[in-house]
Design an enzyme around this catalytic site. Structure first.
Site, PDB file in Angstrom:
ATOM      1  N   TYR A   1     -39.028  38.710  26.885  1.00  0.00           N
ATOM      2  CA  TYR A   1     -40.399  38.726  27.405  1.00  0.00           C
ATOM      3  C   TYR A   1     -40.324  38.399  28.892  1.00  0.00           C
ATOM      4  CZ  TYR A   1     -40.560  37.902  22.408  1.00  0.00           C
ATOM      5  OH  TYR A   1     -40.326  37.979  21.049  1.00  0.00           O
TER       6      TYR A   1
ATOM      7  N   HIS B   1     -44.162  31.902   7.241  1.00  0.00           N
ATOM      8  CA  HIS B   1     -43.155  30.924   7.670  1.00  0.00           C
ATOM      9  C   HIS B   1     -42.911  30.038   6.454  1.00  0.00           C
ATOM     10  CE1 HIS B   1     -43.587  31.271  12.325  1.00  0.00           C
ATOM     11  NE2 HIS B   1     -43.712  32.447  11.720  1.00  0.00           N
TER      12      HIS B   1
ATOM     13  N   ASP C   1     -46.567  43.496  15.660  1.00  0.00           N
ATOM     14  CA  ASP C   1     -46.049  42.515  14.706  1.00  0.00           C
ATOM     15  C   ASP C   1     -47.083  42.414  13.593  1.00  0.00           C
ATOM     16  OD1 ASP C   1     -45.180  40.281  13.295  1.00  0.00           O
ATOM     17  OD2 ASP C   1     -44.637  39.144  15.090  1.00  0.00           O
TER      18      ASP C   1
END
Length: 435
Positions: A383, A356, A254
């Protein structure tokens, strides 16, 4: 500077008769007398384009003469020898379009006069400890004089709802910068997949990614790059990046770059370290990919970020039932949240000057509808680990699934007719992830 002037004009219209005080970011101490690299406050940058610490901008729509004022650090040769070039007051006017500029040290004695006559004061309380007492003092003086003068700012309000509503809808120039951030970020992910092999450390892969960011002229990573092999991928914000990549594991990356003007990329890809998926890895990867593609396809004007999340969630939950990792009716499982030990985050967030980014997702009971110019990430994941308890009534997790963490994330712009996947150049098909 024309772009910043246009933004200020829109902001003035939103303010009405209120004056706004927007401080720049300060320098932040890292340790002892060393500071972090400077990162400008996004609201301040959006309206000014001025990239120096400690400045304060005033926006004064109630005045006819001076409407945009900057308080900045003055030109000072000794300071510039140590810390670099400053624009100073003259540069703030000539290069950044301020109607007036003053040395920062004069803010205490000038602020009240500039705010006089405003119907309100827009200032974010609790974030700017050096400026806040000055704003409150100026407001208090107005209130004290109100019985005699007959006028005072009626209230102290937050500028955030007004300004963040503007920032949520990107202009054409912003979309171009986001495309550039996406391009660089996607190239870095492709490089990372090419070099990854068993025996490398996570940090070595991180180095390849961030070297590409810098070589392409970006400031660097937009956030702490995540390179998470095996079970590390089940830690959502894993940034230690200190483990060795092992054959048979997946690696989740990421990472995205931040440009010189702070626009960001944000991409996640997951692939097998050794080049081939196991049966369990493939099943979960194909499920996350199906959820992600369905969610991306749903992005269009009139839909909502909540709807995008719901689209991905329904695909994930139905697939988990098919795989035996959940049992029950899909609607019931979603309503109960019985999937949250396997998928515990939302499917995306706004993207722009902040990773964000700002902007409401809902207004009261109503979810904000997507409009052309909005940009959001789409990033479902799964996950599988022992970190969270299995809800009552759900099956225990067989060991063959454990330690698999998968997330797939793209940056998607809403267009008049649908959407544009800004990060499509970072491949994600199952076949592309293998070698």
């Amino acid at each position: 500077m024309t772009i910043f002037a246009q933004r200020r004009s829109r902001f003035f219209a939103e303010l009405g008769g209120a004056a706004a005080v927007i401080p720049a970011a300060p320098m932040v101490v890292h340790h002892a007398d060393c500071e972090y690299p400077f990162r400008q406050n996004s609201d301040f940058w959006y309206l000014t384009g001025f990239d120096e610490p400690g400045a304060v901008a005033l926006f004064l729509p109630h005045r006819d003469d001076v409407r945009f004022v900057l308080f900045v650090e003055p030109k000072e040769p000794t300071a510039e020898v140590w810390n670099g070039f400053r624009w100073g007051c003259q540069g703030a006017v000539a290069e950044f379009g301020a109607d007036m500029a003053h040395p920062l040290a004069e803010l205490p004695q000038r602020l009240a006069e500039y705010l006089k006559g405003a119907e309100g004061i827009a200032f974010r309380v609790g974030r700017h400890p050096s400026v806040e007492p000055l704003v409150l003092q100026a407001w208090g003086e107005q209130l004290d004089r109100a019985p005699r003068s007959g006028s005072a700012a009626l209230g102290l309000v937050a500028p955030c709802p007004l300004l963040h509503g503007l920032r949520l809808r990107k202009g054409p120039e912003e979309l171009e910068r986001l495309r550039e951030a996406a391009r660089i970020s996607a190239e870095a992910h492709e490089l990372a997949r090419q070099v990854t092999r068993p025996g490398l450390s996570e940090r070595q892969v991180q180095a390849v990614i961030e070297q590409h960011f810098l070589e392409q002229g970006a400031r660097g990573p937009a956030y702490g790059s995540i390179v998470a092999g095996g079970d590390n991928a089940c830690v959502l914000h894993y940034t230690a990046n200190g483990s060795t990549l092992r054959d048979g594991d997946l690696v989740l990356i990421d990472a995205g770059c931040s440009l010189s003007d702070y626009y960001n990329g944000d991409i996640t890809r997951t692939f097998p370290v050794g080049g081939r998926f196991s049966a369990e890895q493939r099943a979960l990867y194909e499920l996350v990919l199906a959820a992600q593609e369905a969610a991306v396809a749903s992005v269009a004007p009139g839909f909502t970020a909540e709807g995008v999340h719901g689209t991905a969630l329904r695909v994930l939950v139905a697939g988990l039932v098919d795989l035996g990792l959940l049992v029950g009716d899909v609607d019931g499982l979603i309503e109960q949240g019985a999937y949250r030990h396997l998928y515990m985050h939302r499917t995306g967030h706004w993207l722009g000057l902040d990773v964000h980014d700002v902007g409401a997702y809902r207004l009261g009971e109503h979810h904000v509808e997507l409009e052309a110019g909005m940009v959001l990430t789409v990033e479902p994941g799964l996950y599988v680990s022992d970190r969270l308890p299995v809800p009552e009534g759900q099956p225990a997790i067989d060991g063959r699934w454990k330690g698999i963490g998968i997330r797939i994330e793209d940056d998607v712009a809403v267009t008049d007719r649908g959407h544009e996947n800004l990060t499509a150049a970072a491949l994600k098909t199952t076949s592309a992830m293998e070698r």
